[in-house]
Design a protein around this motif. Structure first.
Motif, mmCIF file in Angstrom:
data_model
loop_
_atom_site.group_PDB
_atom_site.id
_atom_site.type_symbol
_atom_site.label_atom_id
_atom_site.label_comp_id
_atom_site.label_asym_id
_atom_site.label_seq_id
_atom_site.Cartn_x
_atom_site.Cartn_y
_atom_site.Cartn_z
ATOM 1 N N PHE A 139 -11.951 -2.779 -13.891
ATOM 2 C CA PHE A 139 -12.925 -1.734 -13.564
ATOM 3 C C PHE A 139 -12.748 -1.283 -12.118
ATOM 4 C CE2 PHE A 139 -16.959 -0.229 -11.930
ATOM 5 C CZ PHE A 139 -17.420 0.620 -12.932
ATOM 6 N N MET A 140 -12.489 -2.225 -11.236
ATOM 7 C CA MET A 140 -12.378 -1.922 -9.806
ATOM 8 C C MET A 140 -11.266 -0.934 -9.508
ATOM 9 S SD MET A 140 -11.992 -4.705 -6.716
ATOM 10 C CE MET A 140 -11.977 -4.200 -4.985
ATOM 11 N N THR A 141 -10.229 -0.913 -10.334
ATOM 12 C CA THR A 141 -9.106 -0.007 -10.077
ATOM 13 C C THR A 141 -9.484 1.456 -10.259
ATOM 14 O OG1 THR A 141 -8.264 -0.103 -12.354
ATOM 15 C CG2 THR A 141 -7.462 -1.774 -10.811
ATOM 16 N N THR A 142 -10.609 1.719 -10.922
ATOM 17 C CA THR A 142 -11.054 3.103 -11.128
ATOM 18 C C THR A 142 -12.344 3.409 -10.379
ATOM 19 O OG1 THR A 142 -12.303 2.500 -13.136
ATOM 20 C CG2 THR A 142 -9.991 3.135 -13.413
ATOM 21 N N ASP A 143 -12.825 2.452 -9.592
ATOM 22 C CA ASP A 143 -14.097 2.596 -8.887
ATOM 23 C C ASP A 143 -13.899 3.372 -7.585
ATOM 24 O OD1 ASP A 143 -16.599 2.370 -7.759
ATOM 25 O OD2 ASP A 143 -16.596 0.170 -7.636
ATOM 26 N N ARG A 182 -3.013 0.288 -5.858
ATOM 27 C CA ARG A 182 -1.741 -0.113 -6.457
ATOM 28 C C ARG A 182 -1.916 -1.199 -7.519
ATOM 29 N NH1 ARG A 182 2.519 3.345 -5.371
ATOM 30 N NH2 ARG A 182 2.676 3.807 -3.150
ATOM 31 N N TRP A 183 -3.152 -1.626 -7.737
ATOM 32 C CA TRP A 183 -3.359 -2.802 -8.573
ATOM 33 C C TRP A 183 -3.049 -2.550 -10.040
ATOM 34 C CZ3 TRP A 183 -2.782 -7.396 -7.177
ATOM 35 C CH2 TRP A 183 -3.187 -8.459 -7.983
ATOM 36 N N GLN A 184 -3.150 -1.343 -10.512
ATOM 37 C CA GLN A 184 -2.760 -1.084 -11.896
ATOM 38 C C GLN A 184 -1.276 -1.355 -12.102
ATOM 39 O OE1 GLN A 184 -4.119 2.635 -13.503
ATOM 40 N NE2 GLN A 184 -6.266 2.138 -13.248
ATOM 41 N N GLU A 185 -0.465 -1.147 -11.068
ATOM 42 C CA GLU A 185 0.948 -1.517 -11.148
ATOM 43 C C GLU A 185 1.085 -3.026 -11.327
ATOM 44 O OE1 GLU A 185 2.090 1.938 -7.860
ATOM 45 O OE2 GLU A 185 2.722 -0.135 -7.557
ATOM 46 N N ALA A 186 0.257 -3.770 -10.588
ATOM 47 C CA ALA A 186 0.278 -5.223 -10.697
ATOM 48 C C ALA A 186 -0.152 -5.662 -12.092
ATOM 49 C CB ALA A 186 -0.641 -5.846 -9.641
ATOM 50 N N PRO A 233 0.807 -1.233 0.000
ATOM 51 C CA PRO A 233 0.000 0.000 0.000
ATOM 52 C C PRO A 233 0.837 1.278 0.000
ATOM 53 C CG PRO A 233 -0.973 -1.598 1.490
ATOM 54 C CD PRO A 233 0.356 -2.169 1.060
ATOM 55 N N THR A 234 2.013 1.233 0.619
ATOM 56 C CA THR A 234 2.845 2.440 0.669
ATOM 57 C C THR A 234 3.999 2.404 -0.325
ATOM 58 O OG1 THR A 234 4.130 1.456 2.479
ATOM 59 C CG2 THR A 234 2.308 2.923 3.080
ATOM 60 N N LYS A 235 4.549 1.221 -0.579
ATOM 61 C CA LYS A 235 5.708 1.108 -1.464
ATOM 62 C C LYS A 235 5.329 0.736 -2.892
ATOM 63 C CE LYS A 235 8.799 1.730 1.825
ATOM 64 N NZ LYS A 235 9.722 2.893 1.850
ATOM 65 N N GLY A 236 4.122 0.215 -3.066
ATOM 66 C CA GLY A 236 3.701 -0.249 -4.381
ATOM 67 C C GLY A 236 4.261 -1.630 -4.673
ATOM 68 N N PHE A 237 3.926 -2.151 -5.863
ATOM 69 C CA PHE A 237 4.486 -3.430 -6.293
ATOM 70 C C PHE A 237 5.887 -3.157 -6.837
ATOM 71 C CE2 PHE A 237 0.055 -4.672 -6.118
ATOM 72 C CZ PHE A 237 0.148 -5.951 -5.594
ATOM 73 N N HIS A 238 6.799 -3.023 -5.896
ATOM 74 C CA HIS A 238 8.161 -2.608 -6.197
ATOM 75 C C HIS A 238 9.106 -3.434 -5.342
ATOM 76 C CE1 HIS A 238 11.726 0.050 -6.310
ATOM 77 N NE2 HIS A 238 11.242 0.485 -7.448
ATOM 78 N N VAL A 239 10.334 -3.549 -5.789
ATOM 79 C CA VAL A 239 11.320 -4.321 -5.035
ATOM 80 C C VAL A 239 11.527 -3.747 -3.635
ATOM 81 C CG1 VAL A 239 13.328 -3.014 -5.849
ATOM 82 C CG2 VAL A 239 13.582 -5.442 -5.214
ATOM 83 N N ASP A 240 11.212 -2.461 -3.437
ATOM 84 C CA ASP A 240 11.338 -1.871 -2.102
ATOM 85 C C ASP A 240 10.419 -2.572 -1.105
ATOM 86 O OD1 ASP A 240 13.180 -0.118 -3.059
ATOM 87 O OD2 ASP A 240 11.867 1.643 -3.073
ATOM 88 N N ALA A 241 9.241 -2.985 -1.561
ATOM 89 C CA ALA A 241 8.320 -3.714 -0.681
ATOM 90 C C ALA A 241 8.914 -5.063 -0.296
ATOM 91 C CB ALA A 241 6.966 -3.888 -1.357
ATOM 92 N N LEU A 242 9.573 -5.710 -1.252
ATOM 93 C CA LEU A 242 10.249 -6.979 -0.953
ATOM 94 C C LEU A 242 11.357 -6.770 0.073
ATOM 95 C CD1 LEU A 242 10.747 -8.795 -4.400
ATOM 96 C CD2 LEU A 242 9.494 -9.664 -2.416
ATOM 97 N N MET A 246 1.801 -7.954 -14.772
ATOM 98 C CA MET A 246 1.193 -9.182 -15.272
ATOM 99 C C MET A 246 1.145 -9.217 -16.793
ATOM 100 S SD MET A 246 -1.876 -9.226 -12.465
ATOM 101 C CE MET A 246 -2.921 -10.419 -13.285
ATOM 102 N N ALA A 247 1.067 -8.066 -17.416
ATOM 103 C CA ALA A 247 0.914 -7.994 -18.872
ATOM 104 C C ALA A 247 2.231 -8.010 -19.619
ATOM 105 C CB ALA A 247 0.129 -6.734 -19.246
ATOM 106 N N THR A 248 3.352 -7.950 -18.913
ATOM 107 C CA THR A 248 4.637 -7.995 -19.610
ATOM 108 C C THR A 248 4.848 -9.387 -20.198
ATOM 109 O OG1 THR A 248 5.807 -8.574 -17.567
ATOM 110 C CG2 THR A 248 5.652 -6.234 -18.122
#
Length: 230
Positions: free
Chosen positions: A175-179, A117-121, A38-47, A125-127
């Motif tokens: 859709f939920m990411t913009t709700d 943060r789910w749009q980052e995920a 939630p604060t770091k995003g889907f980023h290696v910093d969270a790991l 996922m799409a790569t």
């Protein structure tokens, strides 16, 4: 559902039910890392933060060659297993459609703490390198939901239903990411509409294609914003 029931349902892909690809050490780091998303995003910093939380050095993030995608994959896996473990208590066996909706909503609500943060995920996922794993997990999720909802298909509709539900779920998740509605009530309404539309296989396959197209364009736009010429 008992294990015997699961075995008798030959078209349920129960062979993936207990697949847990992460070691205890990896799971410890990832479970704590998710708390920092939630604060770091889907980023290696969270790991890195997750590793520190459980007493490991920063270099331990090298356990995850996929980098931040390991956090995404861990979330997808644990959310699916939560549905597999708990099922749908007190479900109406005569209303499979309602059961499907309730299970999909439960899974969507599992994204609540990190939905911002789910749009980052989704971009991860799409790569190309992660897309096969992402689609496989989506397929496993659809299979689990239909099984837990009481679907007993044993013909070719087994495949079409799972493809259909995958498209419905993916579009609802996006859709939920913009709700911004209270308790994501607009997402629930969107899901209801998509499920009602799902009687047409052509629409469903189009929906799946649209989702993949949107994710791909999201990645492309993200790369362009970083100065990559595409």
């Amino acid at each position: 559902f008992s294990r015997n029931q699961c075995v008798r349902r030959q078209y349920h892909s129960y062979e993936h039910d207990n697949v847990r690809p992460f070691s205890p050490t990896e799971s410890a780091i990832l479970s704590h890392g998710i708390a920092h998303v939630p604060t770091k995003g889907f980023h290696v910093d969270a790991l890195t933060c997750g590793a520190r939380d459980v007493g490991y050095q920063d270099v331990s993030v090298n356990l995850f060659p996929a980098g931040a995608f390991a956090l995404v994959n861990y979330h997808l896996l644990t959310q699916r297993l939560a549905i597999a473990d708990s099922g749908l208590p007190n479900m109406d066996k005569n209303d499979v459609a309602l059961n499907i909706k309730e299970l999909v909503l439960r899974r969507l609500h599992g994204n609540k703490p990190i939905v911002h943060r789910w749009q980052e995920a989704l971009a991860l996922m799409a790569t190309p390198s992660h897309l096969p794993t992402s689609l496989r997990e989506l397929s496993f999720l659809s299979d689990e939901i239909l099984f837990q909802a009481g679907d007993t298909s044993v013909d070719t509709s087994w495949y079409t239903k799972r493809a259909a539900l995958s498209a419905v779920y993916a579009s609802s998740e996006l859709f939920m990411t913009t709700d911004k509605s209270t308790d994501f009530i607009e997402t629930e309404a969107f899901l209801s509409r998509r499920l009602e539309e799902s009687s047409s296989l052509g629409q469903l396959l189009s929906g799946a294609g649209t989702w993949l197209g949107v994710q791909t364009m999201g990645v492309v736009n993200g790369l362009r914003s970083k100065g990559v010429r595409i």
